[in-house]
Design an enzyme around this catalytic site. Structure first.
Site, short mmCIF file in Angstrom:
data_model
loop_
_atom_site.label_atom_id
_atom_site.label_comp_id
_atom_site.label_asym_id
_atom_site.label_seq_id
_atom_site.Cartn_x
_atom_site.Cartn_y
_atom_site.Cartn_z
N THR A 54 0.85 -1.19 0.00
CA THR A 54 0.00 0.00 0.00
C THR A 54 0.89 1.24 0.00
OG1 THR A 54 -0.20 0.28 2.42
CG2 THR A 54 -1.70 -1.27 1.37
N GLY A 55 0.38 2.32 -0.60
CA GLY A 55 1.17 3.55 -0.69
C GLY A 55 2.44 3.34 -1.50
N ALA A 56 2.29 2.70 -2.65
CA ALA A 56 3.47 2.24 -3.41
C ALA A 56 3.89 3.16 -4.54
CB ALA A 56 3.20 0.84 -3.97
N SER A 104 5.16 6.26 -4.55
CA SER A 104 6.25 7.22 -4.36
C SER A 104 6.97 6.91 -3.05
CB SER A 104 5.72 8.66 -4.32
OG SER A 104 4.84 8.85 -3.21
N GLY A 105 8.03 7.63 -2.78
CA GLY A 105 8.73 7.55 -1.51
C GLY A 105 9.20 6.16 -1.14
N ILE A 106 9.01 5.81 0.13
CA ILE A 106 9.49 4.54 0.65
C ILE A 106 8.81 3.36 -0.04
CG2 ILE A 106 9.58 3.09 2.73
CD1 ILE A 106 9.83 5.74 4.33
N GLY A 107 7.51 3.49 -0.32
CA GLY A 107 6.78 2.41 -0.96
C GLY A 107 7.34 2.07 -2.33
N SER A 115 7.07 4.36 12.82
CA SER A 115 7.83 5.60 12.89
C SER A 115 8.52 5.71 14.25
CB SER A 115 6.90 6.80 12.69
OG SER A 115 7.54 8.03 12.98
N TYR A 123 -0.91 11.44 14.42
CA TYR A 123 0.06 10.62 13.69
C TYR A 123 0.83 9.73 14.66
CZ TYR A 123 3.92 9.32 10.60
OH TYR A 123 4.85 8.61 9.87
#
Length: 327
Positions: A8-10, A12-15, A171, A193
Site C-alpha cells: 500500500t502507498g506504493a 512514491s517515496g518509501i513504498g 515511525s 500521527y
C-alpha cells in the site's frame, strides 16, 4: 513458487523504493501496487518496468482511509490471487502538520538536535478531521483501514501449510504518551500521527498473538528520518534547502538519518528475506545508515503494553462490526 506481494502507498517515496528493491531481489515475484491515486500508480508501474522489463506489476485502486474502498479492493484482490505472501502496510498520512517554531530553534542549538529531528518529540502536532465514514482521518488511514484490509484478506493470508507476512511502516514518532485506549481515534488530542503509529505497533503484537498459529506473522519497521513528500510537507521548502547540508553532515554522527527513500526501505527489504518465525514480535526493525552511507537493519525493543494491545485489538474488532453494518 511465484511470490505475491501487495504494497500500500506504493506510488512514491518509501513504498516505491521498496518495490524497486524487491524486484532486484526477486524478479519473478508478482507485485501489486495498491494506491489511492491511479495516475501516480501508473507512473510508478512504468518506472519499475523501465528497469525491470519482464516484471509482473499489477495495479490496485485502494484508499485505506475509506471503508468502501478497502472492501472493494479486497474483493478484487481475492478474485485475482489465490494467496498473499507479503502484505506491506506502508500508506499513511500526516495532515496539516504544525511546527512549534520556538521549540525548533531552541532544539537546533541544543544537544537534543539529533533526537528532535529523528522523533519530532515536542515539536510536531497535526490538525485531524472526520472522514466520510465518520472516523478520524489519520486513524482511519494509518490504522483502521489496514486492519480492515487484513481482516478481509485473511483467507489469502491464513492458509494451511503456508506462511504469510505482514509488515507495518511505523515511525520513531510512535510514542506511548500520545495514545489513549479510551480515545483510540485520538479525537481529543493534537498528535494523531504519533498515536496511530503507536497503535500500529501494538496491533502488530496482537496480530502475532492471534494469528501465528494460522501461519500469519506481523512485524513493524521504522524507516528513520527520510525525505519524502510527507516530510517535505512539514516545513516550507526554503527551510529544507537551508538545513539539508547540515543534515547530511549530522548523519556522520547518527545512524537514524537514512534521508533517502531507498535507505529508508532497507528494513522492509531485509524482512523480505528473513524467516518470519525467527523474528521477534516485540521488536521494531530500524532502517539505519552509517556515516559512510552503508545501509543496515537493527531490531530495537518496543515499549508495548500487552494488555493494552489486546484491548486495542478487541476495540478494532468491535468497530469493524459497526462499520460493516453501515455498508
Amino acid at each position: 513458487m511465484q511470490k505475491v506481494v501487495l504494497v500500500t502507498g506504493a506510488n512514491s517515496g518509501i513504498g516505491l523504493a521498496l518495490c524497486e528493491r524487491l524486484l532486484k531481489e526477486d524478479s519473478q515475484l508478482r507485485l501489486c501496487l495498491a494506491c489511492r491515486n491511479m495516475q501516480r500508480a501508473e507512473a510508478a508501474r512504468t518506472a519499475l518496468l523501465t528497469s525491470h522489463a519482464d516484471a509482473h506489476v499489477d495495479l490496485l485502486h485502494l484508499d485505506v482511509g475509506s471503508v468502501q474502498s478497502v472492501l472493494t479492493a479486497a474483493q478484487e484482490v481475492t478474485a485475482r490471487y489465490n494467496r498473499i505472501d507479503f502484505l506491506y502496510l506502508n500508506a499513511g498520512i500526516m495532515p496539516n502538520p504544525q511546527i512549534d517554531v520556538k521549540a525548533l530553534f531552541k532544539g537546533l542549538f541544543s544537544r537534543n538536535v539529533i533526537n528532535m529531528f529523528a522523533t519530532a518529540e515536542g515539536l510536531l502536532t497535526q490538525q485531524d478531521q472526520l472522514n466520510s465514514d465518520g472516523l478520524q482521518e489519520v486513524f482511519a488511514t494509518n490504522l483502521f483501514g489496514h486492519f480492515l484490509l487484513i481482516r478481509e484478506l485473511e483467507p489469502l493470508l491464513c492458509q494451511a501449510g503456508h506462511t504469510s507476512k505482514i509488515v507495518w511502516t511505523s515511525s520513531s514518532n510512535a510514542r506511548r504518551s500520545a495514545f489513549s485506549i479510551e480515545d483510540m481515534q485520538h479525537r481529543n488530542g493534537t498528535e494523531p500521527y504519533s498515536s496511530s503509529k503507536y497503535a500500529s505497533d501494538m496491533l502488530s503484537l496482537a496480530l502475532n498473538r492471534h494469528k501465528n498459529s494460522q501461519g500469519l506473522f506481523s512485524s513493524v519497521i521504522c524507516p528513520g528520518l527520510v525525505m519524502t513528500n510527507l516530510t517535505y510537507g512539514i516545513l516550507p521548502p526554503f527551510f529544507w534547502t537551508l538545513i539539508m547540508p547540515a543534515m547530511w553532515l549530522i548523519r556522520i554522527f547518527t545512524n537514524t538519518f537514512t534521508l533517502t527513500p531507498y535507505n529508508g526501505a532497507g528494513a522492509l527489504h531485509w524482512l523480505f528475506v528473513q524467516n518470519p518465525e525467527s523474528l521477534d514480535p516485540r521488536a521494531k526493525y530500524h532502517s539505519l545508515t552509517s556515516g559512510l552511507g552503508t545501509n543496515y537493519t537493527q531490531p530495537r525493543q518496543m515499549d508495548i503494553d500487552e494488555e493494552m494491545s489486546e484491548a486495542l485489538y478487541s476495540k478494532l474488532m468491535e468497530l469493524e462490526k459497526v462499520v460493516r453494518k453501515k455498508e
